[in-house]
Design a protein around this motif. Sequence first.
Motif, PDB file in Angstrom:
ATOM      1  N   THR A 170      30.552  30.074  20.963  1.00  0.00           N
ATOM      2  CA  THR A 170      30.816  29.738  22.360  1.00  0.00           C
ATOM      3  C   THR A 170      30.644  30.987  23.204  1.00  0.00           C
ATOM      4  O   THR A 170      30.846  32.112  22.742  1.00  0.00           O
ATOM      5  N   ALA A 171      30.254  30.759  24.442  1.00  0.00           N
ATOM      6  CA  ALA A 171      30.147  31.858  25.421  1.00  0.00           C
ATOM      7  C   ALA A 171      30.807  31.385  26.706  1.00  0.00           C
ATOM      8  O   ALA A 171      30.423  30.348  27.258  1.00  0.00           O
ATOM      9  N   THR A 172      31.787  32.149  27.172  1.00  0.00           N
ATOM     10  CA  THR A 172      32.510  31.791  28.391  1.00  0.00           C
ATOM     11  C   THR A 172      32.344  32.897  29.409  1.00  0.00           C
ATOM     12  O   THR A 172      32.746  34.042  29.169  1.00  0.00           O
ATOM     13  N   LEU A 173      31.720  32.552  30.530  1.00  0.00           N
ATOM     14  CA  LEU A 173      31.593  33.492  31.647  1.00  0.00           C
ATOM     15  C   LEU A 173      32.905  33.491  32.411  1.00  0.00           C
ATOM     16  O   LEU A 173      33.388  32.438  32.832  1.00  0.00           O
ATOM     17  N   THR A 174      33.502  34.671  32.540  1.00  0.00           N
ATOM     18  CA  THR A 174      34.773  34.765  33.261  1.00  0.00           C
ATOM     19  C   THR A 174      34.584  34.249  34.675  1.00  0.00           C
ATOM     20  O   THR A 174      33.768  34.753  35.440  1.00  0.00           O
ATOM     21  N   SER A 175      35.337  33.211  35.008  1.00  0.00           N
ATOM     22  CA  SER A 175      35.150  32.533  36.293  1.00  0.00           C
ATOM     23  C   SER A 175      35.872  33.269  37.407  1.00  0.00           C
ATOM     24  O   SER A 175      36.711  34.136  37.185  1.00  0.00           O
ATOM     25  N   GLY A 176      35.530  32.850  38.628  1.00  0.00           N
ATOM     26  CA  GLY A 176      36.181  33.428  39.799  1.00  0.00           C
ATOM     27  C   GLY A 176      35.160  33.883  40.821  1.00  0.00           C
ATOM     28  O   GLY A 176      33.970  33.554  40.733  1.00  0.00           O
ATOM     29  N   ASN A 177      35.633  34.641  41.783  1.00  0.00           N
ATOM     30  CA  ASN A 177      34.789  35.121  42.871  1.00  0.00           C
ATOM     31  C   ASN A 177      34.810  36.642  42.906  1.00  0.00           C
ATOM     32  O   ASN A 177      35.819  37.270  42.595  1.00  0.00           O
ATOM     33  N   ALA A 178      33.685  37.217  43.258  1.00  0.00           N
ATOM     34  CA  ALA A 178      33.594  38.673  43.415  1.00  0.00           C
ATOM     35  C   ALA A 178      32.905  38.967  44.740  1.00  0.00           C
ATOM     36  O   ALA A 178      31.937  38.298  45.109  1.00  0.00           O
ATOM     37  N   ASN A 179      33.421  39.947  45.454  1.00  0.00           N
ATOM     38  CA  ASN A 179      32.828  40.396  46.708  1.00  0.00           C
ATOM     39  C   ASN A 179      32.241  41.783  46.498  1.00  0.00           C
ATOM     40  O   ASN A 179      32.917  42.673  45.976  1.00  0.00           O
ATOM     41  N   ILE A 180      30.970  41.940  46.883  1.00  0.00           N
ATOM     42  CA  ILE A 180      30.331  43.238  46.734  1.00  0.00           C
ATOM     43  C   ILE A 180      29.661  43.620  48.041  1.00  0.00           C
ATOM     44  O   ILE A 180      29.431  42.780  48.914  1.00  0.00           O
ATOM     45  N   CYS A 181      29.354  44.889  48.159  1.00  0.00           N
ATOM     46  CA  CYS A 181      28.654  45.392  49.331  1.00  0.00           C
ATOM     47  C   CYS A 181      27.145  45.262  49.115  1.00  0.00           C
ATOM     48  O   CYS A 181      26.669  45.167  47.983  1.00  0.00           O
ATOM     49  N   ALA A 182      26.401  45.243  50.202  1.00  0.00           N
ATOM     50  CA  ALA A 182      24.945  45.186  50.116  1.00  0.00           C
ATOM     51  C   ALA A 182      24.434  46.356  49.285  1.00  0.00           C
ATOM     52  O   ALA A 182      24.944  47.474  49.366  1.00  0.00           O
ATOM     53  N   ASN A 183      23.432  46.051  48.453  1.00  0.00           N
ATOM     54  CA  ASN A 183      22.768  47.053  47.602  1.00  0.00           C
ATOM     55  C   ASN A 183      23.682  47.623  46.521  1.00  0.00           C
ATOM     56  O   ASN A 183      23.439  48.721  46.030  1.00  0.00           O
ATOM     57  N   THR A 184      24.732  46.879  46.159  1.00  0.00           N
ATOM     58  CA  THR A 184      25.572  47.283  45.031  1.00  0.00           C
ATOM     59  C   THR A 184      25.548  46.168  43.995  1.00  0.00           C
ATOM     60  O   THR A 184      24.829  45.181  44.140  1.00  0.00           O
ATOM     61  N   SER A 185      26.317  46.322  42.934  1.00  0.00           N
ATOM     62  CA  SER A 185      26.292  45.360  41.832  1.00  0.00           C
ATOM     63  C   SER A 185      27.697  44.862  41.535  1.00  0.00           C
ATOM     64  O   SER A 185      28.693  45.475  41.929  1.00  0.00           O
ATOM     65  N   SER A 186      27.736  43.737  40.816  1.00  0.00           N
ATOM     66  CA  SER A 186      28.994  43.157  40.355  1.00  0.00           C
ATOM     67  C   SER A 186      28.952  43.043  38.839  1.00  0.00           C
ATOM     68  O   SER A 186      27.891  42.810  38.252  1.00  0.00           O
TER      69      SER A 186
END
Length: 470
Positions: A170-186
Amino acid sequence: ISGAQTICNGTGAALQVNFTGNAPWGFQYNDGVSTTPVNGVTANPYTLSVSPTVNRTYTLVSVLSGCSGSVSGSGTVSVRPAPGASLSGGSTVCAGQGSQGTITLTGQSPWNITYSDGVTSTNVNGINTSPYVLNVSPSVTTTYQLLSVNNGCAGSVGGNLVVQVNPTPTATLTSGNANICANTSSQLTINFTGNGPWNVNYTVSTSSINNISTSPYVFAVSPTVNRTYSLTSLNDACTGTVSGTRSVTILPTPTSTLSSGNANICANGNSQLTINFTGNGPWNVNYTDGVSTSSINNISSSPYVFAVSPTVSRTYSLTSLNDACTGTVSGTRSVTILPTPTATLSSGNANICANGSSQLTVNFTGNGPWNVNYTDGVSTSTINNISTSPYVFSVSPSVSRTYSLTSLNDACTGTVSGTRSVTILPTPTATLTSGNANICANTSSQLTINFTGNGPWNVNYTQYHQQHLN
C-alpha cells in the motif's frame, strides 16, 4: 506347487503346495537360486510363505512321505519396486496468486500421494504421469511437504516446496493542504507497506518514482499554479493499492508600497507614514531612513500607518517584506524638519505725542507666513499671514505702554523675544507773559515765555506793530 502373486518389496507371498499320499510330508523347493527343505508338513494343501526381494519362480525339487514321490508345477512371485516421490520447487508470489511445485515419482503408476501445508493434509489419487505438477495458492508463506506415496505399495517421500507470499503493498500520500510561495517547493510524504523497493506513479500529470527503498518517502514538487496531488499506481514485486491526496496552494507574492511624497514637520514632531500591502498578512517589513534600519512585525491590516520622529530631515524607504512569502517593496517618503521660527521685536524706547503712533518692527526667521501675538501689557492682539521680514506695524497707545511678543507660529510654533516701550509725551505749552512794556527807540524789551512739557522747545512768535496817533 501353484500360485502367482505380485507383492511389494519387503512383504511376503503365499504359494500353495498340494500333496497326495500320507502325511507327514517333507519337500524341497527352489527359487532359481537356492533350494530350501520343508519337513513335517501335515496340512494339505500347505501354504508356503516366501519373501523375495526380486521376481522369483518357485519349483519343487522333491517330496517324500516315507517314500520319495513326484513333484510338479511352479509358483511365481513378482516383486513390485517401492515407489518414490520427491517434491521440489519454490517461488515468491503475491497475495491471491498461485504457485506450482513439481513431484517426481518413481515406481509404477498410478500413484497416490498425501501432502501437507503444515496445517492440513491433502490427498491426490490416480496420478499417471511423472513428474506431476502440484498447484497451490497459499494466503501466507507456506512450506509444503509430502507425507506419503503409494501405488499399491508404500514408498518413500522427500523434498519440499516453499512458497513465499508477499503482502499486497500500500502507498498512502499524507493528506491535507500545503501553502507555498511562488518558485518554491512543497514536501510530499508517502507511507508504504509491503516489501520494497516500491515503484509509484502520481499525478497531476503522471510522474514516476522508482526503486524507493525507505518508508516514509519524502519528495518535493514545485507547481507554478495550485495543484492537488494523488497517487495513481503502486508496485513492489506485487501490484498494490494507493490512497490520499495533497493540495498545494501557491500563495500570492506580497507587495508593500510606501506612500510617496514629501512631508514637512516641526522639530520634535512626527510624520505619519502609510504602507499599502497586498498578499496574505500578517506582514513583516523593514524600512530605512537612509542611516539605520527598523522592523515592524505582525502587521494585520492594510493600509498600515505609523509615525516617525526624525531629528534631521530623512528619506524613508522599505527594504524588505515577508508574510509567509518574501515580497517586493516600493515607494519613498521624504520628511523635512522645518526650522523653528523666531520673532524678535526690535527693542528700545519710543516717545510719541498724544494721539500719535509708533512703528514696531518684528524680525522673523523660519518659513513664513507667520502668525504672531503681541501684548501691550493689558491686552493681546494678533497679526496673521505675515509674509515678509522684517515686518513693521503701527501702534497708537493712549498711555505709555511696553510691547512684547507672546507667541509665534508658521507651520511650527516658534520663539519670541524683545520688548518695545512707547511713551506718550505730555503736550507742551508756551505762555508769553502778558502785559505792556514801553521802550525808547532803538532799545529792547524783554519778553518771557513759560513752558510746560519736555524741552527743548521750539516756538514761533509774531509781532504786531502798534501805531500811536497823537
